[in-house]
Design an enzyme around this catalytic site. Structure first.
Site, PDB file in Angstrom:
ATOM      1  N   ARG A 157       1.335   4.484  -3.022  1.00 45.73           N
ATOM      2  CA  ARG A 157       2.238   3.607  -3.992  1.00 45.73           C
ATOM      3  C   ARG A 157       2.909   4.261  -5.261  1.00 45.73           C
ATOM      4  O   ARG A 157       2.601   4.861  -6.004  1.00 45.73           O
ATOM      5  CB  ARG A 157       1.947   2.779  -5.082  1.00 45.73           C
ATOM      6  CG  ARG A 157       2.592   0.828  -5.658  1.00 45.73           C
ATOM      7  CD  ARG A 157       2.273   0.682  -6.923  1.00 45.73           C
ATOM      8  NE  ARG A 157       2.081   1.685  -8.012  1.00 45.73           N
ATOM      9  CZ  ARG A 157       0.788   1.378  -9.019  1.00 45.73           C
ATOM     10  NH1 ARG A 157      -0.113   1.114  -9.236  1.00 45.73           N
ATOM     11  NH2 ARG A 157       1.061   1.889  -9.639  1.00 45.73           N
ATOM     12  N   HIS A 180       3.287  -1.056 -10.808  1.00 48.12           N
ATOM     13  CA  HIS A 180       2.996  -1.842  -9.895  1.00 48.12           C
ATOM     14  C   HIS A 180       3.242  -2.736 -10.174  1.00 48.12           C
ATOM     15  O   HIS A 180       3.247  -3.822  -8.814  1.00 48.12           O
ATOM     16  CB  HIS A 180       1.424  -2.156 -10.467  1.00 48.12           C
ATOM     17  CG  HIS A 180       0.722  -3.044 -11.013  1.00 48.12           C
ATOM     18  ND1 HIS A 180      -0.189  -3.125  -9.207  1.00 48.12           N
ATOM     19  CD2 HIS A 180       0.740  -4.165 -11.178  1.00 48.12           C
ATOM     20  CE1 HIS A 180      -0.184  -4.520  -9.438  1.00 48.12           C
ATOM     21  NE2 HIS A 180      -0.341  -5.488 -10.802  1.00 48.12           N
ATOM     22  N   TYR A 210      -1.553   6.932 -15.562  1.00 47.93           N
ATOM     23  CA  TYR A 210      -2.699   7.036 -14.462  1.00 47.93           C
ATOM     24  C   TYR A 210      -2.063   8.070 -12.931  1.00 47.93           C
ATOM     25  O   TYR A 210      -3.128   8.430 -12.395  1.00 47.93           O
ATOM     26  CB  TYR A 210      -3.433   5.643 -14.107  1.00 47.93           C
ATOM     27  CG  TYR A 210      -2.812   4.986 -13.566  1.00 47.93           C
ATOM     28  CD1 TYR A 210      -2.430   4.441 -12.504  1.00 47.93           C
ATOM     29  CD2 TYR A 210      -2.237   4.537 -14.518  1.00 47.93           C
ATOM     30  CE1 TYR A 210      -1.803   3.823 -11.110  1.00 47.93           C
ATOM     31  CE2 TYR A 210      -1.086   3.103 -14.092  1.00 47.93           C
ATOM     32  CZ  TYR A 210      -1.096   3.305 -12.756  1.00 47.93           C
ATOM     33  OH  TYR A 210      -0.043   2.023 -11.888  1.00 47.93           O
TER      34      TYR A 210
HETATM   35  C1  LIG Z   1      -8.845 -12.287  -8.753  1.00 52.66           C
HETATM   36  C2  LIG Z   1      -7.588 -11.369  -9.841  1.00 52.66           C
HETATM   37  N1  LIG Z   1      -8.653 -10.616 -10.371  1.00 52.66           N
HETATM   38  C3  LIG Z   1      -7.132  -9.918 -10.882  1.00 52.66           C
HETATM   39  C4  LIG Z   1      -6.414 -10.021 -11.193  1.00 52.66           C
HETATM   40  C5  LIG Z   1      -5.729  -8.917 -11.926  1.00 52.66           C
HETATM   41  N2  LIG Z   1      -4.033  -8.032 -10.635  1.00 52.66           N
HETATM   42  C6  LIG Z   1      -3.318  -7.987 -10.589  1.00 52.66           C
HETATM   43  S1  LIG Z   1      -2.929  -7.692  -9.244  1.00 52.66           S
HETATM   44  C7  LIG Z   1      -4.195  -6.269  -9.157  1.00 52.66           C
HETATM   45  C8  LIG Z   1      -4.813  -5.119  -9.002  1.00 52.66           C
HETATM   46  C9  LIG Z   1      -4.719  -5.463  -7.067  1.00 52.66           C
HETATM   47  O1  LIG Z   1      -4.430  -4.495  -6.104  1.00 52.66           O
HETATM   48  P1  LIG Z   1      -4.001  -4.203  -4.170  1.00 52.66           P
HETATM   49  O2  LIG Z   1      -5.056  -5.602  -4.447  1.00 52.66           O
HETATM   50  O3  LIG Z   1      -4.809  -2.834  -4.541  1.00 52.66           O
HETATM   51  O4  LIG Z   1      -2.667  -4.365  -4.074  1.00 52.66           O
HETATM   52  P2  LIG Z   1      -1.094  -4.186  -4.827  1.00 52.66           P
HETATM   53  O5  LIG Z   1      -1.031  -4.580  -6.189  1.00 52.66           O
HETATM   54  O6  LIG Z   1      -1.470  -2.760  -4.726  1.00 52.66           O
HETATM   55  O7  LIG Z   1      -0.434  -4.206  -3.751  1.00 52.66           O
HETATM   56  C10 LIG Z   1      -5.912  -6.845  -9.969  1.00 52.66           C
HETATM   57  C11 LIG Z   1      -6.701  -6.385 -10.848  1.00 52.66           C
HETATM   58  C12 LIG Z   1      -5.630 -10.950  -9.768  1.00 52.66           C
HETATM   59  N3  LIG Z   1      -4.385 -11.384 -10.484  1.00 52.66           N
HETATM   60  N4  LIG Z   1      -6.122 -11.277  -9.839  1.00 52.66           N
END
Ligand SMILES: Cc1ncc(C[n+]2csc(CCOP(=O)(O)OP(=O)(O)O)c2C)c(N)n1
Ligand SMILES: [Mg+2]
Length: 353
Positions: A250, A254, A263
């Site tokens: 990334r 985010h 981090y």
């Molecule tokens: C069920 C759920 N738990 C927590 C969140 C909060 N949250 C939003 S994005 C994220 C990280 C997801 O990371 P990843 O699956 O690696 O996808 P990326 O954002 O890196 O594309 C989290 C924990 C959420 N949206 N849905």
């Protein structure tokens, strides 16, 4: 340790190996380029619109364009796409207007669409919950004897969610024509991949569900296209689902609300930004003699113009009726809804319509 580096040999690559793909001629190469520039322009303009207060919190997908454009290019129009918030603008590759996606990020109902109009499901924010939906739709296609398949996009963090495992297992057991596309950008907000899994690679998880798993360089649009094309062929042949792990890092926060300096490895981010996927593809096309600066400029100008019109159109939408907050939830709404709505209208005054 599960942390993977982009230089690892087992990642499938096309661009860095200067390979050419069967069936991919000059027109196809330029189509892919246009898709990538459209997505890149959408993303860069959206960051500006956010800073100007014209859209809300926005999940940046800068340097994820190769994964999105390469995979969608391997699909037919009747194949279904299940995006996460990281692929919010993927509908543009199916002819959706930028104003629709911009409206979604503005929290305006003009950002809702009928999934059947584009074969693009709603943007999914709850992590991995759309994987079972995609598996179900794909299974339905199989039951109906239709040849279409589905692709579902999710991140590395999503592979720790129950819904991912349920959807993957279901697709495997039912031999559903589904492509599970994992954008492994090695971060789930501030959680690194090393804290996410003890598996050596995310593609290894495919074995447990009885489907093939492949790892590709997520910054290489042609490697992504090639791997997805193979997965689509498997799905159409009745051979069931496939798992694609597209490895990247990334290279942006985010989302607009995040400050990754607390981090992330900033030197690594700097390196990744130098190797970003649109520039890598441009250099490849130039080496092949397929792209010249005037053509590239024309493609960029067209995308900029689309975005200018898109934000103007999104901002011209009249304010939504606050009643929508209460609609479509209950067949028999509770009595309190009436007084709640009245109060909301009073608070919003002229501003809320
Ligand atoms: C069920 C759920 N738990 C927590 C969140 C909060 N949250 C939003 S994005 C994220 C990280 C997801 O990371 P990843 O699956 O690696 O996808 P990326 O954002 O890196 O594309 C989290 C924990 C959420 N949206 N849905
Ligand atoms: Mg991630």
């Amino acid at each position: 340790m599960a942390q993977v580096a982009q230089g690892e040999p087992e990642l499938r690559r096309v661009i860095d190996e200067d390979r050419e793909l069967d069936g991919v001629g000059e027109q196809e190469l330029l189509d892919l380029y246009r898709s990538m520039v459209l997505l890149r322009t959408y993303d860069e303009r959206s960051l500006v619109y956010h800073r100007q207060g014209r859209i809300g919190t926005y999940a940046i997908f800068w340097n994820h364009e190769a994964m999105q454009a390469g995979s969608v290019y391997a699909l037919a129009d009747d194949d279904w796409i299940f995006p996460s918030y990281r692929e919010s603008a993927i509908g543009l590759l199916r002819g959706m207007a930028p104003s629709t996606v911009l409206s979604w990020w503005r929290g305006h109902p003009a950002g809702w669409w009928n999934p059947a109009d584009y074969n693009v499901a709603s943007i999914c924010v709850p992590i991995a919950t759309h994987v079972p939906h995609a598996a179900g739709l794909a299974w339905g296609k199989k039951l109906k004897g239709e040849h279409a398949c589905a692709i579902v996009y999710f991140g590395d963090g999503a592979t720790s969610e129950g819904a991912f495992h349920e959807g993957a297992n279901f697709a495997g057991v039912m031999q559903a024509p589904l492509i599970l596309f994992c954008n492994n950008n090695q971060w789930a907000i501030s959680t690194p991949l090393s804290a996410q899994t003890r598996a050596e690679t995310l593609a290894d998880k495919a074995v447990g569900y009885g489907m093939p798993g492949v790892r590709v360089d997520g910054g290489d649009v042609l490697a992504v296209y090639e791997a997805t094309r193979e997965a689509v062929a498997r799905a159409r042949a009745g051979d069931g689902p496939s798992f694609i792990e597209a490895v990247t890092y990334r290279a942006a926060p985010h989302a607009t609300a995040d400050d990754p300096r607390a981090y992330i490895d900033l030197e690594r981010v700097e390196e990744e930004r130098k190797r970003e996927c649109v520039g890598r593809y441009e250099a490849y096309l130039e080496r092949l003699g397929v792209l010249d600066p005037a053509h590239a400029e024309g493609v960029r100008a067209e995308a900029q113009e689309l975005m200018r019109r898109g934000i103007a159109q999104a901002e011209a939408e009249p304010p939504p009726d606050p009643e929508l907050l209460f609609a479509h939830a209950y067949a028999d709404p509770p009595a309190s809804f009436g007084s709640d709505l009245e109060e909301l209208r009073r608070i919003l005054g002229g501003a809320g319509g």
